[in-house]
Design a protein around this motif. Structure first.
Motif, PDB file in Angstrom:
ATOM      1  N   LYS A 395       0.821  -1.219   0.000  1.00  0.00           N
ATOM      2  CA  LYS A 395       0.000   0.000   0.000  1.00  0.00           C
ATOM      3  C   LYS A 395       0.855   1.270   0.000  1.00  0.00           C
ATOM      4  O   LYS A 395       0.319   2.379   0.097  1.00  0.00           O
ATOM      5  N   GLY A 396       2.179   1.105  -0.078  1.00  0.00           N
ATOM      6  CA  GLY A 396       3.057   2.263  -0.086  1.00  0.00           C
ATOM      7  C   GLY A 396       3.104   2.982   1.254  1.00  0.00           C
ATOM      8  O   GLY A 396       3.306   4.201   1.294  1.00  0.00           O
ATOM      9  N   LEU A 397       2.924   2.262   2.337  1.00  0.00           N
ATOM     10  CA  LEU A 397       2.862   2.862   3.660  1.00  0.00           C
ATOM     11  C   LEU A 397       4.240   2.864   4.325  1.00  0.00           C
ATOM     12  O   LEU A 397       5.080   1.999   4.033  1.00  0.00           O
ATOM     13  N   PRO A 398       4.480   3.794   5.219  1.00  0.00           N
ATOM     14  CA  PRO A 398       5.784   3.843   5.904  1.00  0.00           C
ATOM     15  C   PRO A 398       5.981   2.645   6.825  1.00  0.00           C
ATOM     16  O   PRO A 398       5.029   2.166   7.460  1.00  0.00           O
ATOM     17  N   GLU A 399       7.207   2.178   6.908  1.00  0.00           N
ATOM     18  CA  GLU A 399       7.508   1.004   7.718  1.00  0.00           C
ATOM     19  C   GLU A 399       7.378   1.280   9.213  1.00  0.00           C
ATOM     20  O   GLU A 399       7.231   0.355  10.014  1.00  0.00           O
ATOM     21  N   GLY A 400       7.408   2.545   9.591  1.00  0.00           N
ATOM     22  CA  GLY A 400       7.250   2.885  10.993  1.00  0.00           C
ATOM     23  C   GLY A 400       5.914   2.467  11.580  1.00  0.00           C
ATOM     24  O   GLY A 400       5.759   2.401  12.806  1.00  0.00           O
ATOM     25  N   LEU A 401       4.928   2.154  10.705  1.00  0.00           N
ATOM     26  CA  LEU A 401       3.626   1.686  11.196  1.00  0.00           C
ATOM     27  C   LEU A 401       3.722   0.313  11.854  1.00  0.00           C
ATOM     28  O   LEU A 401       2.749  -0.153  12.450  1.00  0.00           O
ATOM     29  N   LEU A 402       4.886  -0.337  11.744  1.00  0.00           N
ATOM     30  CA  LEU A 402       5.099  -1.566  12.508  1.00  0.00           C
ATOM     31  C   LEU A 402       4.878  -1.322  14.007  1.00  0.00           C
ATOM     32  O   LEU A 402       4.508  -2.236  14.745  1.00  0.00           O
ATOM     33  N   ALA A 403       5.094  -0.078  14.446  1.00  0.00           N
ATOM     34  CA  ALA A 403       4.911   0.238  15.861  1.00  0.00           C
ATOM     35  C   ALA A 403       3.472   0.055  16.306  1.00  0.00           C
ATOM     36  O   ALA A 403       3.208  -0.146  17.501  1.00  0.00           O
ATOM     37  N   VAL A 404       2.516   0.133  15.369  1.00  0.00           N
ATOM     38  CA  VAL A 404       1.113  -0.115  15.729  1.00  0.00           C
ATOM     39  C   VAL A 404       0.950  -1.553  16.199  1.00  0.00           C
ATOM     40  O   VAL A 404       0.318  -1.824  17.233  1.00  0.00           O
ATOM     41  N   ALA A 405       1.523  -2.505  15.456  1.00  0.00           N
ATOM     42  CA  ALA A 405       1.444  -3.910  15.866  1.00  0.00           C
ATOM     43  C   ALA A 405       2.199  -4.150  17.167  1.00  0.00           C
ATOM     44  O   ALA A 405       1.803  -4.994  17.980  1.00  0.00           O
ATOM     45  N   VAL A 406       3.286  -3.406  17.364  1.00  0.00           N
ATOM     46  CA  VAL A 406       4.051  -3.530  18.612  1.00  0.00           C
ATOM     47  C   VAL A 406       3.182  -3.148  19.805  1.00  0.00           C
ATOM     48  O   VAL A 406       3.102  -3.857  20.805  1.00  0.00           O
ATOM     49  N   VAL A 407       2.504  -2.001  19.708  1.00  0.00           N
ATOM     50  CA  VAL A 407       1.698  -1.505  20.819  1.00  0.00           C
ATOM     51  C   VAL A 407       0.430  -2.336  20.999  1.00  0.00           C
ATOM     52  O   VAL A 407       0.012  -2.629  22.124  1.00  0.00           O
ATOM     53  N   GLU A 408      -0.181  -2.725  19.898  1.00  0.00           N
ATOM     54  CA  GLU A 408      -1.455  -3.444  19.979  1.00  0.00           C
ATOM     55  C   GLU A 408      -1.301  -4.821  20.618  1.00  0.00           C
ATOM     56  O   GLU A 408      -2.105  -5.211  21.463  1.00  0.00           O
ATOM     57  N   SER A 409      -0.279  -5.563  20.226  1.00  0.00           N
ATOM     58  CA  SER A 409      -0.226  -6.974  20.632  1.00  0.00           C
ATOM     59  C   SER A 409       1.162  -7.470  20.981  1.00  0.00           C
ATOM     60  O   SER A 409       1.327  -8.675  21.212  1.00  0.00           O
ATOM     61  N   ALA A 410       2.166  -6.589  21.035  1.00  0.00           N
ATOM     62  CA  ALA A 410       3.558  -7.029  21.145  1.00  0.00           C
ATOM     63  C   ALA A 410       3.894  -7.970  19.991  1.00  0.00           C
ATOM     64  O   ALA A 410       4.674  -8.906  20.130  1.00  0.00           O
ATOM     65  N   VAL A 411       3.265  -7.685  18.813  1.00  0.00           N
ATOM     66  CA  VAL A 411       3.424  -8.487  17.588  1.00  0.00           C
ATOM     67  C   VAL A 411       3.155  -9.962  17.895  1.00  0.00           C
ATOM     68  O   VAL A 411       3.888 -10.850  17.451  1.00  0.00           O
ATOM     69  N   THR A 412       2.093 -10.205  18.641  1.00  0.00           N
ATOM     70  CA  THR A 412       1.703 -11.563  19.017  1.00  0.00           C
ATOM     71  C   THR A 412       0.385 -11.895  18.335  1.00  0.00           C
ATOM     72  O   THR A 412      -0.607 -11.176  18.503  1.00  0.00           O
ATOM     73  N   ASN A 413       0.358 -12.962  17.575  1.00  0.00           N
ATOM     74  CA  ASN A 413      -0.852 -13.371  16.867  1.00  0.00           C
ATOM     75  C   ASN A 413      -1.748 -14.156  17.825  1.00  0.00           C
ATOM     76  O   ASN A 413      -1.611 -15.363  17.967  1.00  0.00           O
ATOM     77  N   MET A 414      -2.670 -13.443  18.489  1.00  0.00           N
ATOM     78  CA  MET A 414      -3.433 -14.088  19.561  1.00  0.00           C
ATOM     79  C   MET A 414      -4.929 -13.831  19.413  1.00  0.00           C
ATOM     80  O   MET A 414      -5.355 -12.790  18.910  1.00  0.00           O
ATOM     81  N   PRO A 415      -5.749 -14.793  19.860  1.00  0.00           N
ATOM     82  CA  PRO A 415      -7.207 -14.611  19.826  1.00  0.00           C
ATOM     83  C   PRO A 415      -7.673 -13.609  20.877  1.00  0.00           C
ATOM     84  O   PRO A 415      -6.904 -13.190  21.744  1.00  0.00           O
ATOM     85  N   GLU A 416      -8.951 -13.241  20.805  1.00  0.00           N
ATOM     86  CA  GLU A 416      -9.498 -12.268  21.749  1.00  0.00           C
ATOM     87  C   GLU A 416      -9.417 -12.761  23.188  1.00  0.00           C
ATOM     88  O   GLU A 416      -9.315 -11.975  24.119  1.00  0.00           O
ATOM     89  N   THR A 417      -9.495 -14.066  23.371  1.00  0.00           N
ATOM     90  CA  THR A 417      -9.511 -14.621  24.726  1.00  0.00           C
ATOM     91  C   THR A 417      -8.123 -14.745  25.345  1.00  0.00           C
ATOM     92  O   THR A 417      -8.000 -15.126  26.511  1.00  0.00           O
ATOM     93  N   ASP A 418      -7.085 -14.428  24.583  1.00  0.00           N
ATOM     94  CA  ASP A 418      -5.726 -14.526  25.108  1.00  0.00           C
ATOM     95  C   ASP A 418      -5.519 -13.482  26.208  1.00  0.00           C
ATOM     96  O   ASP A 418      -5.942 -12.331  26.070  1.00  0.00           O
ATOM     97  N   GLY A 419      -4.879 -13.884  27.286  1.00  0.00           N
ATOM     98  CA  GLY A 419      -4.703 -12.986  28.421  1.00  0.00           C
ATOM     99  C   GLY A 419      -3.450 -12.142  28.390  1.00  0.00           C
ATOM    100  O   GLY A 419      -3.220 -11.359  29.314  1.00  0.00           O
TER     101      GLY A 419
END
Length: 534
Positions: A395-419
């Motif tokens: 999408k031509g987006l800046p790579e710095g947006l990786l920080a969104v995944a860092v803050v949201e989930s610690a880049v962890t692929n987890m379901p809603e029920t994950d604690g």
């Protein structure tokens, strides 16, 4: 510096202050005509030891839940040494991490490693030597002739020229664990023998012999610290005075007879060696002890709790300051701005450093909770990096947006029920990008009992890239787009109207938006400068 290392140095810094205050308070009370009893002074001394160990631990626990920002030290100040910081962890074109130059971090690490090894060797030799001597003492005691037994306490006849002393050994079974050693010369004086045995048994009753081993370990852990040895000597002296006081005030011995016994003991072995490590004995100043026997025993019921409470109030700020000294200091806004400018790749997502960004940056690098989260996020980022970058680049987006995944989930692929924790406020989603079901379905992802596309990293990344691209196109401002990613377009539109500004920093300060954007920007600074977590 590790948590244990910081705790150790915190105790080392609090220790001399605590010892000086406690000793000074006891002396001052005596000078103004309000002396403490010997037993009360002993309780104060033991309480000080507990405070010295407990307060830095409590402060460390409190710091884990509060933003202290202690990692950024003067020696690594951006303002002074900006050119020595590593480059960004990716470049705008290649996405390959740039190797960090050899500089402060490796040297600092080597210094702490050397100091740690030196401490291990020194403390090990000190404690090991004392414990070996203690074990040898047990073998010697078992070989000495026994005079009598009092429960599990064995009274034995010591060697010529040694003072009376007591010792305790942690052992089970029916074998004696407590010992009283008396000089052979006492066999010729029945009264002196009785008083000496009573004195040494009192050591066992008030647990002096048990605590002697604890003091031995404590002094060994701080073998280099004069205050540790000073506190140990003070406690040892207070134990003797407390024993004397109990025996005389209880009426079990007469003051004159007991004073005569102390004087004879001092004259009998004037050049006697000190008592063995981990033991207690009568080789302490005699004049002060005899003088104390003929003084009235003061009774001040609440003196010890009040004095320890006052000491705790004085020592708490010292413990807080000690933790700050051992961990460094908080990063200032000027330093964070210099860091952001130095590590900003051309054309990538900019970091606007304001007070909120600095606050969250210090929280993430200066608390155990924040550091643990960010270390896990950086480790996970390595595993999912290729898939995340592919979706953003499409999408031509800046790579710095990786920080969104860092803050949201610690880049962890987890379901809603994950604690596992998230740094993002609001509803909890699923996957690396933490999409809620409504947003996921809006971008073509299936979320049902049979299938959840949010757990497909590639699919969810494409959806997240589409959402972020759409939001940036709407607001033409990456910080507003990030705010809408977390709080939704309606909330951002309302904030723009109510706040009368497009400045996200002003909207956050005015309470119109939450701190999500500041958290993402702080996370991006750490992603670009992982040495902050060293």
């Amino acid at each position: 510096m590790s948590g244990l290392g910081s705790l150790y140095l915190g105790v080392a810094l609090v220790l001399p202050v605590a010892l000086g205050l406690a000793w000074g308070a006891v002396v001052l009370l005596s000078r103004v005509g309000l002396p403490l009893a010997a037993r009360q002074s002993l309780r104060v001394g033991r309480g000080v030891l507990v405070l010295v160990l407990a307060l830095p631990l409590l402060v460390m626990g409190a710091r884990a839940l509060s933003p202290a920002g202690p990692l950024f030290t003067f020696e690594r100040s951006v303002a002074r040494r900006a050119e020595q910081f590593p480059a960004a962890v990716w470049t705008a074109s290649g996405g390959v991490p740039a190797p960090a130059p050899r500089g402060d971090a490796p040297v600092s690490s080597r210094v702490w490693t050397v100091l740690g090894l030196g401490w291990l060797v020194g403390a090990g030799l000190f404690i090991g030597r004392a414990l070996v001597g203690h074990a040898r003492l047990l073998r010697r005691l078992e070989a000495l002739p026994r005079v009598r037994g009092v429960g599990r306490v064995a009274v034995v006849l010591g060697e010529e020229g040694t003072p009376a002393f007591s010792a305790w050994f942690p052992r089970g079974g029916a074998r004696p664990s407590a010992w009283v050693v008396i000089p052979p010369a006492l066999l010729e004086d029945a009264e002196a023998l009785r008083l000496t045995v009573l004195h040494e048994l009192q050591h066992h009753r008030q647990r002096d012999t048990h605590l002697a081993l604890a003091r031995l370990v404590f002094t060994g852990a701080f073998f280099w610290h004069p205050a540790a040895h000073g506190l140990s000597r003070w406690l040892s002296s207070l134990q003797e005075l407390a024993c004397d006081e109990v025996l005389v005030s209880s009426g079990r011995v007469q003051a004159q007879a007991y004073a005569r016994c102390l004087l004879q003991a001092a004259l009998r072995v004037p050049g006697a060696p000190p008592v063995p490590a981990g033991a207690t004995g009568m080789s302490h100043p005699t004049q002060r002890r005899i003088h104390m026997l003929f003084q009235p025993c003061p009774r001040r019921v609440h003196a010890v709790p009040a004095l320890l409470g006052a000491l705790a109030l004085f020592l708490l700020p010292v413990a807080v300051l000690a933790q700050g000294v051992t961990k460094g200091r908080a990063m200032t806004q000027a330093e964070a701005q210099a860091l952001a400018q130095k590590s900003q790749p051309p054309g990538d997502l900019p970091v606007v450093v304001d007070a909120k960004v600095v606050e969250h940056l210090n929280r993430l690098v200066g608390t155990d909770k924040g550091r643990t989260f960010m270390k896990r996020a950086l480790a996970n980022l390595g595993a999912h990096r290729a898939a995340l970058l592919a979706g953003l680049r499409a999408k031509g987006l800046p790579e710095g947006l990786l920080a969104v995944a860092v803050v949201e989930s610690a880049v962890t692929n987890m379901p809603e029920t994950d604690g596992r924790p998230s740094l993002a406020p609001g509803m909890r989603g699923a996957g690396v990008w933490m999409f809620i079901p409504e947003t996921a379905r809006r971008f073509g992802l299936e979320v049902s009992a049979a299938k959840d596309d949010r757990l497909d990293v590639e699919l969810e990344t494409r959806a997240a890239a589409s959402l972020l691209s759409e939001l940036h196109g709407r607001y033409d401002d990456w910080r507003l787009a990030l705010a809408a990613y977390n709080q939704g377009e309606k909330k951002v539109d309302l904030a723009l109207v109510e706040g009368g500004s497009r400045d996200v920093s002003a909207l956050i300060a005015g309470g119109h938006l939450n701190d999500y954007v500041a958290t993402v920007q702080a996370g991006l600074l750490i992603v670009r400068n992982p040495h902050l977590l060293d």
